[in-house]
Enzyme design. Structure first.
Site, short mmCIF file in Angstrom:
data_model
loop_
_atom_site.label_atom_id
_atom_site.label_comp_id
_atom_site.label_asym_id
_atom_site.label_seq_id
_atom_site.Cartn_x
_atom_site.Cartn_y
_atom_site.Cartn_z
N LYS A 22 0.77 -1.26 0.26
CA LYS A 22 -0.10 0.11 -0.27
C LYS A 22 0.84 1.34 0.16
CE LYS A 22 -1.63 1.67 3.89
NZ LYS A 22 -1.34 3.23 4.49
N ASN A 23 1.84 1.16 1.07
CA ASN A 23 2.62 2.54 1.00
C ASN A 23 3.41 2.74 -0.16
OD1 ASN A 23 1.48 2.92 3.36
ND2 ASN A 23 3.17 2.46 4.69
N ARG A 93 -3.67 10.87 4.25
CA ARG A 93 -2.44 11.99 4.52
C ARG A 93 -1.66 11.81 3.11
NH1 ARG A 93 0.16 14.16 8.52
NH2 ARG A 93 2.00 13.45 7.78
N CYS A 117 -3.82 13.45 12.75
CA CYS A 117 -3.75 11.80 12.48
C CYS A 117 -3.90 11.09 13.74
CB CYS A 117 -2.70 11.48 11.56
SG CYS A 117 -2.75 9.49 11.38
N ARG A 122 1.91 14.66 13.04
CA ARG A 122 2.70 14.29 11.92
C ARG A 122 3.06 15.24 11.00
NH1 ARG A 122 0.05 8.65 9.88
NH2 ARG A 122 2.06 8.37 8.77
N PRO A 123 3.94 16.17 11.44
CA PRO A 123 4.34 17.44 10.75
C PRO A 123 5.07 16.85 9.29
CG PRO A 123 6.01 17.06 12.43
CD PRO A 123 5.07 15.98 12.88
N ILE A 124 4.90 17.72 8.32
CA ILE A 124 5.83 17.64 6.85
C ILE A 124 6.75 18.74 6.73
CG2 ILE A 124 3.66 16.21 6.01
CD1 ILE A 124 3.09 18.79 4.23
N ASP A 125 7.27 19.31 7.63
CA ASP A 125 8.34 20.46 7.55
C ASP A 125 9.42 19.93 6.83
OD1 ASP A 125 8.45 18.82 10.02
OD2 ASP A 125 10.47 19.61 10.15
N GLN A 126 9.80 18.56 7.07
CA GLN A 126 10.94 18.04 6.10
C GLN A 126 10.75 18.16 4.66
OE1 GLN A 126 14.18 17.65 7.85
NE2 GLN A 126 12.78 18.85 9.08
N ASP A 305 4.82 0.08 12.08
CA ASP A 305 3.68 -0.23 11.28
C ASP A 305 3.14 -1.54 11.86
OD1 ASP A 305 3.09 2.18 10.41
OD2 ASP A 305 3.18 1.64 8.14
N ILE A 327 8.95 6.09 17.12
CA ILE A 327 8.51 6.89 15.74
C ILE A 327 7.26 7.99 15.83
CG2 ILE A 327 8.08 7.05 13.11
CD1 ILE A 327 10.73 5.42 13.83
N ARG A 397 -8.74 0.55 4.98
CA ARG A 397 -7.75 1.36 4.47
C ARG A 397 -6.58 0.65 3.67
NH1 ARG A 397 -5.57 5.81 8.12
NH2 ARG A 397 -4.23 5.55 6.35
#
Ligand code: UD1
Length: 430
Positions: A22-23, A93, A117, A122-126, A305, A327, A397
């Site tokens: 999936k990922n 996401r 979430c 779960r930041p996405i700054d990177q 996961d 994580i 999902r």
């Protein structure tokens, strides 16, 4: 609302076929729009997340043709809109992968900020730091990330933490930047490698995926490709723990055993026998399981996961286990539900201390997220009596035909949507 109803106690036995990852699929489907030619994706899992992303891709104007359950053709030449609707991002996401894909191809993307979430912040700054380093402007406007550039230029990017999403998003945008990009402290997960292989099959020039330094030489444009997604290591691992928790004997087929090494090592530590073949693994769990300690880490460490699934299994083992989550900060929401099934589990900060109780007992529980839901199903399969798992929309999902595959292994599990159906199930199994 759909639920699972399970009568536990049957050791799982037989063979199960694992779907595509999936990922990896989420990133590959987004990357497929980066060429104007038609791309054929094979071994795509038919799960809610990939289906929602396909809708999002269609919504911005791409042509999506489902060939069959696991194959899809995508043509991105007809995209008219670089702005993705909030409707999609709130459901998955990972539609943030459209940021890197659209920015790379059109030098402009508008994607709503992913909301909170339920496994923690779960930041996405990177991701954004990477886009800026490539010369793009990044602004937040009316709840959306707006990123654009006259021209993307290769850059040397050092990620502050190992992030799968940021590594992939930057890799996609940098593939169509001018010059060379180096991503340091890159994620090494198998799906990062899979996305790099896919982009390379479309003409990108990416080297080093699978190590912590990825080098990308930008190309002018990408072309058509046919690509088969790798097997889902988390789906495979989930069935491996289901075999262990029920003291079963299961052959898990269509896997890459190398990707499962951290899971295999833990299963062996707790007393299972794991036999590896070319593209399958067999888990045999005879007798009692033993305690162990486990800490989640980026690949090749033990995957976050797979954390709820091992915890559910350890709840049935002998002795005290410690599970440490490094994580995501809020990934023990299932602990209270497991306690309702008789587990002895205490959460302190990012650690769960589990005193194995041997046998769990069935109860009505609720899935709080995808992997927590899978763990509750494992617990239900191992428990005495009937378990009802509510909110299985989360499980759907990421697991293709979950209950069908489990029934194939001898589990008594049904998807139901009313109390009447639950009663019918109870009568049938009693
Ligand atoms: C992906 C997977 C998810 C898995 C996770 C870790 C997909 C669609 N999802 O999520 O199933 O649990 O990898 O293996 O592939 N972080 C930041 N800033 C950023 C990015 C990440 O602080 O810009 C932090 C996160 O909060 C987290 C850690 O870094 O603590 C790792 O996150 P990341 O690897 O990015 O996870 P995702 O790509 O979101």
């Amino acid at each position: 609302m759909e639920r699972y109803v399970i009568k536990g106690g049957n050791p799982l036995a037989g063979e199960v076929e694992i779907a595509g990852a999936k990922n990896a699929a989420l990133a590959i489907l987004a990357a497929a729009i980066m060429t104007d030619e038609t791309v054929l994706i094979e071994n795509m899992p038919d799960v809610r997340d990939t289906n929602v992303l396909l809708e999002a891709i269609q919504e911005i104007g791409a042509i999506v043709e489902r060939v069959d359950k696991s194959r899809v053709k995508i043509n991105g030449s007809t995209i008219t809109n670089v702005s993705v609707d909030y409707e999609f991002i709130k459901k998955i996401r990972a539609s943030y992968y459209l940021l890197g894909a659209l920015l790379g191809k059109y030098k402009h993307a508008e994607v709503p900020l992913p909301g909170g979430c339920n496994i923690g912040s779960r930041p996405i700054d990177q991701h954004l730091k990477g886009f800026r380093a490539l010369g793009a402007s990044v602004e937040i406007r009316h709840g959306a990330i707006v990123t654009q550039a006259e021209k993307l230029r290769g850059s040397h990017i050092f990620l502050d933490m190992v992030s799968v999403g940021a590594t992939i998003n930057i890799m996609m945008a940098a593939s169509l930047a001018s010059g060379r990009t180096i991503i340091e402290n890159a994620a090494r997960e198998p799906h990062v490698v899979d996305v790099a292989n896919f982009l390379n099959s479309m003409g990108a020039n990416i080297k080093g995926a699978g190590t912590d330094v990825i080098r990308i030489k930008g190309v002018e444009k990408l072309h058509k490709a046919e690509y088969s997604i790798i097997p889902d290591q988390i789906e495979a691992g989930t069935f491996m723990f289901a075999a262990a928790a029920t003291r079963g004997d299961v052959l898990v087929k269509n896997v890459i055993p190398k990707h499962l090494e951290a899971t295999t090592a833990k299963l062996e530590e707790i007393g299972c026998e794991v036999k590896e073949f070319d593209d399958s693994v067999r888990v045999i769990a005879a007798g009692n399981l033993r305690r162990t300690h486990v800490k989640t880490l980026p690949y090749p460490g033990y995957p976050t996961d797979m954390q709820p699934q091992i915890a559910a299994t350890l709840a049935t083992a002998t002795g005290t286990s410690i599970v440490t989550e490094s994580i995501f900060e809020n990934r023990f929401k299932y602990a209270d539900e497991l306690s309702r099934m008789g587990a002895n589990i205490k959460v302190e900060g990012n650690t769960a201390i589990i005193d194995g109780v041997g046998r769990l007992t069935g109860a009505r529980v609720s899935a709080s997220d995808l992997r927590a839901g899978a763990a509750l199903v494992i617990a239900g399969l191992a428990a005495e009596g009937i378990t009802i798992v509510d909110d299985i929309v989360y499980i759907q999902r990421g697991y293709e035909d979950f209950e069908v595959k489990l029934r194939g292994l001898g589990a008594e599990i049904e998807k139901v949507s009313s109390e009447k159906e639950i009663q019918k199930f109870r009568l049938r199994v009693s």
